[in-house]
Write an enzyme that holds these catalytic residues in place. Structure first.
Site, PDB file in Angstrom:
ATOM      1  N   CYS A   1      43.487  83.606  62.895  1.00 15.13           N
ATOM      2  CA  CYS A   1      44.673  84.397  63.981  1.00 15.13           C
ATOM      3  C   CYS A   1      43.929  83.646  65.192  1.00 15.13           C
ATOM      4  CB  CYS A   1      43.924  85.564  63.830  1.00 15.13           C
ATOM      5  SG  CYS A   1      44.561  86.246  65.583  1.00 15.13           S
TER       6      CYS A   1
ATOM      7  N   LYS B   1      41.147  84.495  55.037  1.00 12.52           N
ATOM      8  CA  LYS B   1      42.405  83.782  55.897  1.00 12.52           C
ATOM      9  C   LYS B   1      42.435  82.635  56.647  1.00 12.52           C
ATOM     10  CE  LYS B   1      47.400  84.363  57.433  1.00 12.52           C
ATOM     11  NZ  LYS B   1      47.200  83.934  58.110  1.00 12.52           N
TER      12      LYS B   1
ATOM     13  N   ASN C   1      50.300  79.781  52.851  1.00 11.75           N
ATOM     14  CA  ASN C   1      50.760  80.178  54.445  1.00 11.75           C
ATOM     15  C   ASN C   1      51.716  79.119  55.274  1.00 11.75           C
ATOM     16  OD1 ASN C   1      50.069  81.597  56.928  1.00 11.75           O
ATOM     17  ND2 ASN C   1      51.267  82.862  55.254  1.00 11.75           N
ATOM     18  N   GLY C   2      53.104  80.084  55.638  1.00 10.22           N
ATOM     19  CA  GLY C   2      53.491  78.908  56.687  1.00 10.22           C
ATOM     20  C   GLY C   2      55.117  78.774  56.331  1.00 10.22           C
ATOM     21  N   ASP C   3      55.565  79.630  57.321  1.00 11.24           N
ATOM     22  CA  ASP C   3      56.953  78.656  56.892  1.00 11.24           C
ATOM     23  C   ASP C   3      58.071  78.745  55.778  1.00 11.24           C
ATOM     24  OD1 ASP C   3      57.365  77.641  59.815  1.00 11.24           O
ATOM     25  OD2 ASP C   3      56.883  75.932  58.965  1.00 11.24           O
TER      26      ASP C   3
ATOM     27  N   GLY D   1      54.043  86.168  55.988  1.00 12.82           N
ATOM     28  CA  GLY D   1      54.054  86.074  57.283  1.00 12.82           C
ATOM     29  C   GLY D   1      54.832  86.756  57.655  1.00 12.82           C
ATOM     30  N   ARG D   2      56.088  87.026  57.265  1.00 11.09           N
ATOM     31  CA  ARG D   2      57.410  86.858  58.985  1.00 11.09           C
ATOM     32  C   ARG D   2      58.109  88.308  58.063  1.00 11.09           C
ATOM     33  NH1 ARG D   2      58.937  82.027  61.677  1.00 11.09           N
ATOM     34  NH2 ARG D   2      56.637  80.041  61.478  1.00 11.09           N
TER      35      ARG D   2
END
Length: 178
Positions: A33, A89, A153-155, A177-178
């Site tokens: 985070c 994470k 994770n990511g995009d 995560g969106r």
């Protein structure tokens, strides 16, 4: 699954014990985070800079889970307390790619899963996620902790896109995560 963050081992041990007693199915420690208020505590992505503390936090969480199992017979829902999986994470690094130093630290702790955000803390979301790094992470995993699942994770736009990324880069799963 409860997601926790922190840099204090006593607090993490107590939180993991409580989550186990409450009947959560697992605990995930957020070591990625980028929120400044979390980082000021030495937690979140800031913990990447202190791997010894990260290891101590993981071990404290594991001790909290074990303590709940040994001291109690039933969780808050009335079900027998059992050992639950522990995951982390994180990101590929703080200011630069630290996969070859940071990820082995985590992998040596034999976590159930590691979710890897394919950017550094410094990059935030200002550059596209570099999913090719998942292949580096899974190669390390295969050498160090073959049972640990690697979640990318990511995009990730949607489930279909996530499946494509997982297949292309060899992730065991995907976090959206969106």
């Amino acid at each position: 699954i409860a997601q926790l963050f922190g840099s204090n081992t006593e607090t993490m041990r107590a939180a993991a014990k409580l989550c186990t007693e409450l009947g959560f199915d697992g605990i995930d420690i957020n070591m990625g985070c980028p929120d400044k208020s979390i980082e000021k505590q030495g937690a979140g992505a800031a913990i990447i800079k202190t791997p010894d503390i990260a290891v101590a936090i993981i071990r404290a969480a594991r001790e909290g889970i074990a303590q709940a199992v040994s001291e109690n017979t039933n969780d808050a829902t009335g079900k027998p307390i059992r050992t639950i999986p522990l995951s982390v994470k994180t990101r590929i690094g703080y200011t630069k790619n630290e996969i070859n130093t940071w990820l082995p630290t985590l992998l040596k702790e034999n976590l159930a899963a590691i979710t890897v955000h394919c950017r550094t803390r410094k990059e935030m979301s200002s550059v596209p996620a570099r999913w090719e790094h998942i292949q580096e992470v899974t190669a390390l995993r295969d050498q160090i902790a073959p049972e640990t699942l690697i979640i990318g994770n990511g995009d990730v736009r949607d489930m279909e896109h996530g499946r494509e990324l997982a297949e292309k880069y060899g992730a065991d799963g995907v976090m959206i995560g969106r």
